[in-house]
Scaffold this active site. Sequence first.
Site, PDB file in Angstrom:
ATOM      1  N   GLY A 291      77.513  70.439  42.468  1.00  0.00           N
ATOM      2  CA  GLY A 291      76.629  69.385  42.103  1.00  0.00           C
ATOM      3  C   GLY A 291      77.347  68.077  42.788  1.00  0.00           C
TER       4      GLY A 291
ATOM      5  CG  ASP B  31      79.899  78.769  37.148  1.00  0.00           C
ATOM      6  OD1 ASP B  31      80.268  77.695  37.941  1.00  0.00           O
ATOM      7  OD2 ASP B  31      80.827  79.401  36.551  1.00  0.00           O
TER       8      ASP B  31
ATOM      9  CB  THR C  35      81.166  77.609  40.800  1.00  0.00           C
ATOM     10  OG1 THR C  35      82.361  78.239  41.043  1.00  0.00           O
ATOM     11  CG2 THR C  35      80.259  77.977  41.935  1.00  0.00           C
ATOM     12  CG  ASP C  36      76.321  76.308  38.158  1.00  0.00           C
ATOM     13  OD1 ASP C  36      75.893  76.557  39.158  1.00  0.00           O
ATOM     14  OD2 ASP C  36      75.984  76.734  36.930  1.00  0.00           O
ATOM     15  CB  ILE C  37      81.022  71.040  37.736  1.00  0.00           C
ATOM     16  CG1 ILE C  37      80.692  71.458  36.086  1.00  0.00           C
ATOM     17  CG2 ILE C  37      81.300  69.660  37.636  1.00  0.00           C
ATOM     18  CD1 ILE C  37      79.454  70.593  35.461  1.00  0.00           C
TER      19      ILE C  37
END
Length: 393
Positions: free
Chosen positions: A183, A146, A178-180
Amino acid sequence: MSALDGLRVLDLSRVLAGPWASQTLADLGANVIKIERPVSGDDTRGWGPPWLSDDAGQGGTESAYFLCTNRGKRSICIDIQSADGQKQLQDLAANADVVIENFKVGAAARYGLDYPSLSRDNPKLIYCSITGFGQTGPLAARPGYDFLVQAMGGLMSVTGEADGRPGAGPQKVGVALTDIMTGLYANIGILAALAERERSGVGQQVDLALLDVTAATLANQASNFLVGEVTPTRLGNAHPNIVPYQSFAARDREFILAVGNDSQFAKLATLLERPELSEDSCFTKNAGRVAHRETLVPLLADCFASRDAAQWLALLEAAGVPAGPINSIAEALSEPQLVARGMIVNLPHPDNADLKVVGNPIKLSRTPVAYGRPPPRLGEHDGDLIGDPWGDA
């Protein structure tokens, strides 16, 4: 019955983006089996402190980080390096609707767990791959995180104080956004593929890249560049396209003012007893306020310095001008609005009966989100491999 009741999800991912996707599916009723490495489990189990305390009040075995993204799942430990483990995973995938994985490109194929291999036995399988840079392109084989992708994707270049101001410099967002977002985009892709499967009867692969998602979520900043050919810069808490839309310092603390249209600005000018501001041709329209922000913002700042933030917020609310406090996490999670919306959920855990988690924001009128399981202990459901592992969850 939940919205996704009966959907079988095999989660081979770890850390945040993939587990965030599978947790959302679990909240909506999916039967999610999380596969973890024996002994160590998901990396985030060790990302503490803080920890979920045990009965003695000492550090427990579950990190707060792990707890935020793994509720609603069963945990089964399988050694993916072994032939037996690979066979177990292939058997699970043969009866799954969805597989979520975040192996490096090419790694899943070494274990016979890639999409071509698994779809031969299960043509209806939806297979979601999450990587830093995607399954194709010159950087596909590169690992991505991220923080790294926030930098490469341009997000950090528009986050932080402007050059020349105290604390200036690019900054990452305070959560792994960015990870969230990856997802969440993964969920959209999975659900779209499931809807298409209803028509075609066959599955497909969903390819998600953190860098792609970062570019996509630059939104107006990317459009400002593509349309205006001007590279956006950092503006601190100010907005590139709207003025005034930023933080201001009251007498005691800062607060947020978010004037979204010209009528709200006229109300603000009246409230500040400066009606001439909204009558000035430089400030009447938002485009003018953006062009003359260096003149307007100091005038407003002088006005706001005369009273405490709470006084301004009460006056602004009464006048219909959007504004709000800058809350700490503790203050935000205590906001009566969030409490009323059921966003703080008690989810008893074997190590802490009073475990609280932030809830799912999706509100469905007929098939509401449910929180059936706390985040699992490592290998808590290994015994489910005996018999029908996809049986009653």
